[in-house]
Design a protein around this motif. Structure first.
Motif, PDB file in Angstrom:
ATOM      1  N   GLN A  87       0.843  -1.201   0.000  1.00  0.00           N
ATOM      2  CA  GLN A  87       0.000   0.000   0.000  1.00  0.00           C
ATOM      3  C   GLN A  87       0.878   1.251   0.000  1.00  0.00           C
ATOM      4  N   ILE A  88       1.926   1.243   0.794  1.00  0.00           N
ATOM      5  CA  ILE A  88       2.852   2.375   0.842  1.00  0.00           C
ATOM      6  C   ILE A  88       3.503   2.578  -0.524  1.00  0.00           C
ATOM      7  N   GLU A  89       3.882   1.496  -1.150  1.00  0.00           N
ATOM      8  CA  GLU A  89       4.550   1.552  -2.450  1.00  0.00           C
ATOM      9  C   GLU A  89       3.694   2.228  -3.517  1.00  0.00           C
ATOM     10  N   PHE A  90       2.374   2.036  -3.453  1.00  0.00           N
ATOM     11  CA  PHE A  90       1.486   2.572  -4.486  1.00  0.00           C
ATOM     12  C   PHE A  90       0.847   3.903  -4.130  1.00  0.00           C
ATOM     13  N   SER A  91       1.152   4.432  -2.989  1.00  0.00           N
ATOM     14  CA  SER A  91       0.600   5.725  -2.588  1.00  0.00           C
ATOM     15  C   SER A  91       1.758   6.706  -2.503  1.00  0.00           C
ATOM     16  N   HIS A  92       1.666   7.788  -3.244  1.00  0.00           N
ATOM     17  CA  HIS A  92       2.802   8.705  -3.314  1.00  0.00           C
ATOM     18  C   HIS A  92       2.409  10.125  -2.958  1.00  0.00           C
ATOM     19  N   GLY A  93       3.405  10.869  -2.547  1.00  0.00           N
ATOM     20  CA  GLY A  93       3.247  12.290  -2.304  1.00  0.00           C
ATOM     21  C   GLY A  93       3.127  12.621  -0.829  1.00  0.00           C
ATOM     22  N   VAL A  94       3.390  13.864  -0.539  1.00  0.00           N
ATOM     23  CA  VAL A  94       3.265  14.361   0.826  1.00  0.00           C
ATOM     24  C   VAL A  94       1.933  15.094   0.898  1.00  0.00           C
ATOM     25  N   SER A  95       0.864  14.314   0.883  1.00  0.00           N
ATOM     26  CA  SER A  95      -0.471  14.903   0.897  1.00  0.00           C
ATOM     27  C   SER A  95      -1.258  14.403   2.091  1.00  0.00           C
ATOM     28  N   VAL A  96      -2.332  15.095   2.401  1.00  0.00           N
ATOM     29  CA  VAL A  96      -3.204  14.687   3.498  1.00  0.00           C
ATOM     30  C   VAL A  96      -3.804  13.314   3.184  1.00  0.00           C
ATOM     31  N   ARG A  97      -4.195  13.095   1.953  1.00  0.00           N
ATOM     32  CA  ARG A  97      -4.767  11.804   1.558  1.00  0.00           C
ATOM     33  C   ARG A  97      -3.773  10.677   1.825  1.00  0.00           C
ATOM     34  N   HIS A  98      -2.535  10.869   1.405  1.00  0.00           N
ATOM     35  CA  HIS A  98      -1.493   9.866   1.616  1.00  0.00           C
ATOM     36  C   HIS A  98      -1.283   9.620   3.110  1.00  0.00           C
ATOM     37  N   LEU A  99      -1.174  10.692   3.874  1.00  0.00           N
ATOM     38  CA  LEU A  99      -1.001  10.585   5.322  1.00  0.00           C
ATOM     39  C   LEU A  99      -2.148   9.805   5.947  1.00  0.00           C
ATOM     40  N   HIS A 100      -3.374  10.157   5.599  1.00  0.00           N
ATOM     41  CA  HIS A 100      -4.536   9.508   6.205  1.00  0.00           C
ATOM     42  C   HIS A 100      -4.688   8.056   5.780  1.00  0.00           C
ATOM     43  N   GLN A 101      -4.372   7.742   4.537  1.00  0.00           N
ATOM     44  CA  GLN A 101      -4.432   6.346   4.090  1.00  0.00           C
ATOM     45  C   GLN A 101      -3.499   5.464   4.911  1.00  0.00           C
ATOM     46  N   LEU A 102      -2.332   5.973   5.188  1.00  0.00           N
ATOM     47  CA  LEU A 102      -1.343   5.164   5.897  1.00  0.00           C
ATOM     48  C   LEU A 102      -1.573   5.135   7.406  1.00  0.00           C
TER      49      LEU A 102
END
Length: 184
Positions: A87-102
């Motif tokens: 999941q980390i590998e396929f989610s990129h960027g320093v965004s709120v969405r990325h932060l919240h997904q992880l």
């Protein structure tokens, strides 16, 4: 004691600081670079642009590393760790969405809304991540050659460090509450 991810972030922050210092050597202040030096237009700008992209990448890497470290401390199974790392590998960027997904996976849903400090307006973490991500994307994709000022990078650097310290505390608290021991 900080997480390993937080300690590694300091190493990259030192590189950001070096870029800022070099840009300042051309600028003579904190606002930005002069119009030209020896016929070279805005000679400090490449360093502020590099510092912006480096800081955004450092924050992305920090978030990914601290959630992985937290997942291991929570004793995720081997398969859960593989799934999470994917999941980390396929989610990129320093965004709120990325932060919240992880962070949702480790028990910190919508963590950006729960991190703050005196002097940071409500939604400040969201705004920091949105601004840094947007500026990084503009610079990386060539759409905004003038979008890098020393003052912006200095402000983001300060906010990123504080955000990382607060996220480290939140992650450690989750592990402590679930395992009874502090991971760092």
């Amino acid at each position: 004691m900080p997480s390993v991810a937080r300690t590694r972030l300091d190493i990259v922050i030192a590189d950001v600081d070096a870029h800022i210092a070099h840009a300042r050597s051309f600028a003579g202040g904190t606002r930005g670079a002069p119009a030209a030096v020896a016929g070279v237009a805005r000679p400090g700008r490449p360093f502020t642009r590099a510092a912006t992209v480096l800081l955004a990448g450092a924050m992305e890497g920090y978030v990914e590393a601290v959630v992985s470290e937290t997942a291991r401390a929570l004793s995720f199974t081997t398969q859960q760790m593989k799934d999470f790392e994917r999941q980390i590998e396929f989610s990129h960027g320093v965004s709120v969405r990325h932060l919240h997904q992880l962070t949702a996976v480790i028990g910190l849903p919508f963590v950006a809304d729960s991190i703050g400090w005196k002097g940071l307006p409500k939604g400040g973490v969201r705004q920091l991540l949105a601004d840094l991500s947007s500026r990084r994307n503009k610079i990386a994709h060539g759409a905004a050659p003038d979008e890098a000022r020393v003052s912006d990078v200095l402000r983001w650097r300060k906010l990123c460090i504080r955000f990382a310290d607060e996220l480290d505390k939140k992650c450690a608290a989750v592990v402590l509450s679930k395992t009874g021991t502090s991971p760092w």
